[in-house]
Scaffold this motif. Sequence first.
Motif, PDB file in Angstrom:
ATOM      1  N   GLN A  16      30.916  51.934  -0.504  1.00  0.00           N
ATOM      2  CA  GLN A  16      31.275  52.981  -1.452  1.00  0.00           C
ATOM      3  C   GLN A  16      30.196  54.067  -1.508  1.00  0.00           C
ATOM      4  N   ALA A  17      28.937  53.664  -1.474  1.00  0.00           N
ATOM      5  CA  ALA A  17      27.841  54.633  -1.512  1.00  0.00           C
ATOM      6  C   ALA A  17      27.880  55.552  -0.289  1.00  0.00           C
ATOM      7  N   VAL A  18      28.088  54.970   0.900  1.00  0.00           N
ATOM      8  CA  VAL A  18      28.144  55.796   2.112  1.00  0.00           C
ATOM      9  C   VAL A  18      29.348  56.738   2.062  1.00  0.00           C
ATOM     10  N   LEU A  19      30.491  56.249   1.572  1.00  0.00           N
ATOM     11  CA  LEU A  19      31.684  57.096   1.498  1.00  0.00           C
ATOM     12  C   LEU A  19      31.460  58.282   0.565  1.00  0.00           C
ATOM     13  N   HIS A  20      30.833  58.060  -0.580  1.00  0.00           N
ATOM     14  CA  HIS A  20      30.555  59.172  -1.489  1.00  0.00           C
ATOM     15  C   HIS A  20      29.478  60.086  -0.918  1.00  0.00           C
ATOM     16  N   GLY A  21      28.522  59.487  -0.189  1.00  0.00           N
ATOM     17  CA  GLY A  21      27.541  60.325   0.483  1.00  0.00           C
ATOM     18  C   GLY A  21      28.186  61.205   1.539  1.00  0.00           C
ATOM     19  N   ALA A  22      29.143  60.631   2.284  1.00  0.00           N
ATOM     20  CA  ALA A  22      29.866  61.418   3.289  1.00  0.00           C
ATOM     21  C   ALA A  22      30.715  62.502   2.634  1.00  0.00           C
ATOM     22  N   ARG A  23      31.289  62.188   1.493  1.00  0.00           N
ATOM     23  CA  ARG A  23      32.076  63.189   0.766  1.00  0.00           C
ATOM     24  C   ARG A  23      31.203  64.359   0.330  1.00  0.00           C
ATOM     25  N   ALA A  24      29.962  64.057  -0.054  1.00  0.00           N
ATOM     26  CA  ALA A  24      29.035  65.123  -0.428  1.00  0.00           C
ATOM     27  C   ALA A  24      28.615  65.949   0.788  1.00  0.00           C
ATOM     28  N   LEU A  25      28.500  65.306   1.942  1.00  0.00           N
ATOM     29  CA  LEU A  25      28.140  66.030   3.166  1.00  0.00           C
ATOM     30  C   LEU A  25      29.267  66.926   3.653  1.00  0.00           C
ATOM     31  N   TRP A  26      30.508  66.432   3.517  1.00  0.00           N
ATOM     32  CA  TRP A  26      31.674  67.178   4.008  1.00  0.00           C
ATOM     33  C   TRP A  26      32.708  67.307   2.880  1.00  0.00           C
ATOM     34  N   PRO A  27      32.440  68.184   1.909  1.00  0.00           N
ATOM     35  CA  PRO A  27      33.347  68.315   0.761  1.00  0.00           C
ATOM     36  C   PRO A  27      34.674  68.990   1.095  1.00  0.00           C
ATOM     37  N   ALA A  28      34.762  69.587   2.266  1.00  0.00           N
ATOM     38  CA  ALA A  28      35.991  70.263   2.717  1.00  0.00           C
ATOM     39  C   ALA A  28      36.321  69.756   4.111  1.00  0.00           C
ATOM     40  N   PRO A  29      37.554  69.990   4.601  1.00  0.00           N
ATOM     41  CA  PRO A  29      37.896  69.567   5.966  1.00  0.00           C
ATOM     42  C   PRO A  29      36.856  70.052   6.964  1.00  0.00           C
ATOM     43  N   ALA A  30      36.409  69.150   7.821  1.00  0.00           N
ATOM     44  CA  ALA A  30      35.329  69.490   8.749  1.00  0.00           C
ATOM     45  C   ALA A  30      35.358  68.547   9.945  1.00  0.00           C
ATOM     46  N   ARG A  31      34.574  68.873  10.931  1.00  0.00           N
ATOM     47  CA  ARG A  31      34.367  68.003  12.084  1.00  0.00           C
ATOM     48  C   ARG A  31      33.365  66.933  11.673  1.00  0.00           C
ATOM     49  N   ARG A  32      33.821  65.752  11.397  1.00  0.00           N
ATOM     50  CA  ARG A  32      32.970  64.671  10.925  1.00  0.00           C
ATOM     51  C   ARG A  32      33.343  63.377  11.640  1.00  0.00           C
ATOM     52  N   PRO A  33      32.512  62.336  11.541  1.00  0.00           N
ATOM     53  CA  PRO A  33      32.851  61.072  12.209  1.00  0.00           C
ATOM     54  C   PRO A  33      34.014  60.351  11.537  1.00  0.00           C
ATOM     55  N   VAL A  34      34.724  59.570  12.327  1.00  0.00           N
ATOM     56  CA  VAL A  34      35.763  58.689  11.804  1.00  0.00           C
ATOM     57  C   VAL A  34      35.065  57.507  11.133  1.00  0.00           C
ATOM     58  N   LEU A  35      35.435  57.212   9.888  1.00  0.00           N
ATOM     59  CA  LEU A  35      34.781  56.165   9.106  1.00  0.00           C
ATOM     60  C   LEU A  35      35.644  54.910   9.091  1.00  0.00           C
ATOM     61  N   VAL A  36      35.072  53.789   9.530  1.00  0.00           N
ATOM     62  CA  VAL A  36      35.801  52.527   9.664  1.00  0.00           C
ATOM     63  C   VAL A  36      35.060  51.442   8.889  1.00  0.00           C
ATOM     64  N   HIS A  56      21.702  52.739  -4.582  1.00  0.00           N
ATOM     65  CA  HIS A  56      21.411  53.216  -3.224  1.00  0.00           C
ATOM     66  C   HIS A  56      20.736  54.579  -3.240  1.00  0.00           C
ATOM     67  N   HIS A  57      20.158  54.910  -4.392  1.00  0.00           N
ATOM     68  CA  HIS A  57      19.384  56.146  -4.567  1.00  0.00           C
ATOM     69  C   HIS A  57      20.216  57.401  -4.302  1.00  0.00           C
ATOM     70  N   LEU A  58      21.447  57.355  -4.800  1.00  0.00           N
ATOM     71  CA  LEU A  58      22.323  58.519  -4.731  1.00  0.00           C
ATOM     72  C   LEU A  58      22.681  58.960  -6.144  1.00  0.00           C
ATOM     73  N   ALA A  59      22.827  60.251  -6.326  1.00  0.00           N
ATOM     74  CA  ALA A  59      23.251  60.804  -7.604  1.00  0.00           C
ATOM     75  C   ALA A  59      24.743  60.559  -7.797  1.00  0.00           C
ATOM     76  N   PRO A  60      25.279  60.764  -9.007  1.00  0.00           N
ATOM     77  CA  PRO A  60      26.718  60.538  -9.237  1.00  0.00           C
ATOM     78  C   PRO A  60      27.637  61.349  -8.332  1.00  0.00           C
ATOM     79  N   ASP A  61      27.138  62.463  -7.791  1.00  0.00           N
ATOM     80  CA  ASP A  61      27.976  63.261  -6.877  1.00  0.00           C
ATOM     81  C   ASP A  61      27.799  62.857  -5.421  1.00  0.00           C
ATOM     82  N   GLY A  62      27.014  61.801  -5.156  1.00  0.00           N
ATOM     83  CA  GLY A  62      26.832  61.310  -3.789  1.00  0.00           C
ATOM     84  C   GLY A  62      25.663  61.913  -3.046  1.00  0.00           C
TER      85      GLY A  62
END
Length: 461
Positions: A89-109, A406-412
């Motif tokens: 969950q922490a990584v998913l929210h971190g990824a959401r913060a990195l790519w808040p809009a449609p973008a070229r990003r890795p496939v998450l499995v 995991h040392h992330l803020a509420p917004d990831g």
Amino acid sequence: MPERKRVAVLADSDTRWKWGALTARRLVPDHQLTGFLLRGRATPTARQLGEVGVRADRLAEVTCAEFLAEIERERYDVVVLALVGGAVQAVLHGARALWPAPARRPVLVTGYVGVVYEKLADGLLLRHGADLVLANSRHDAQRFRAVYEGVGADAAAVTETALPFLGGAPYEPAGSRAHTVVFAVQPSVPDSRADRAYLLERAAGHARKHPDREVLIKLRSKPGEHTTHLEEQPYQRLAERIPGGLPPNCRLVYGNMGEVLDGTDLLVTVSSTAALESLHRSIPTAILTDLGIREALGNHHFLGSGCLASWDQLDSGLLPTGDPVWLAAQGVLPAPGPDRGTDGAADRAGDGATGWAGDGAAGADAYAVARAKVAGLLAATRLPSPAPYYTRTTAPGYLPGILARHHLAPDGTPLPGAVRPAAGESRLRRRLRGHLREVARGAYRHGVQRVAPVIRRLGEL
């Protein structure tokens, strides 16, 4: 020649590293694998990684925030999250913060390393938001979709596969070699000293009753090492307390489970995933009922398998075999049909790198549908921002605590100081930091395995 896909696997234990790396191999057969070990209490040792036998082109230990910085800086095609639910969950929210809009990003499995018998809703909702949530069987896929649909979340990510480490040659009876019984122990099942000592004594007793058999106690880790689950009562120490010691034909062993199964004639366990590996190869397999059939033990998962048995029954010569219908529903063997025997031997002989499950379109290849999904996502110009079910709106009293661990803020986004800059830090300082980290881990593991049991016993006085 097409460029090899770059795959990153983030794992938090030896077992999850094995699952993640082998899953990557099934999903993207031709890839460049970079491994990351999430820093924590269960970070595997070099010995544990060597025993798993799956190597990466590069392997590094990181925090969650450091991993997020890595996948932002380096372009990975696929990221496999082989972690507990909170870390996913922490990584998913971190990824959401990195790519808040449609973008070229890795496939998450993401997915599960084995039998899912507890915390189903909690674990699944913490994994929601990944592009693929892998289910190890048709049975699991149905349960996963029911949970997501039950809260009104999108269930399209749930994808039926099979455990990636199912494989090996079909079982052949011992013949001229010694009949070998393997007791596959678990770090935390059962958890009490008395129950673990009882099971060890029964295994030793089986060896005494059958001097012509070899009984192996298959251990997960050495004292001082940790796995996915905490082990407060290592069997190595319990064996030292057996009066007279273990009989000559009973011994403790380590090693890769697949290699151990190569010479196994009967696999005995409480509820280890090793049972599924054994059943996949048609090795007689016993799920112990000595301590009851209980959710806390996980052996309730094997109801209907045909494998439930006690040490008394095994002492009398019982060799349990799995029920074909149950095995098919659990993704262990293909469903029996007119063109294959009830044990699926015709398919198993060539399962090598693909495995199978009950996906009709996939035939004998359990990963065909998942590979097709990954290929489709990789072909897309942009992918939508990850959308986990848990947000500050749906879980305002739960999510912030998970991210903070995991040392992330509420917004990831990473908290200040969460990512330590590598530039400017001397090699000596890095080595010293790593040494202090290992010392701290050793102290923690000593406390779990030595101090905590003593305090618990004193509390019972």
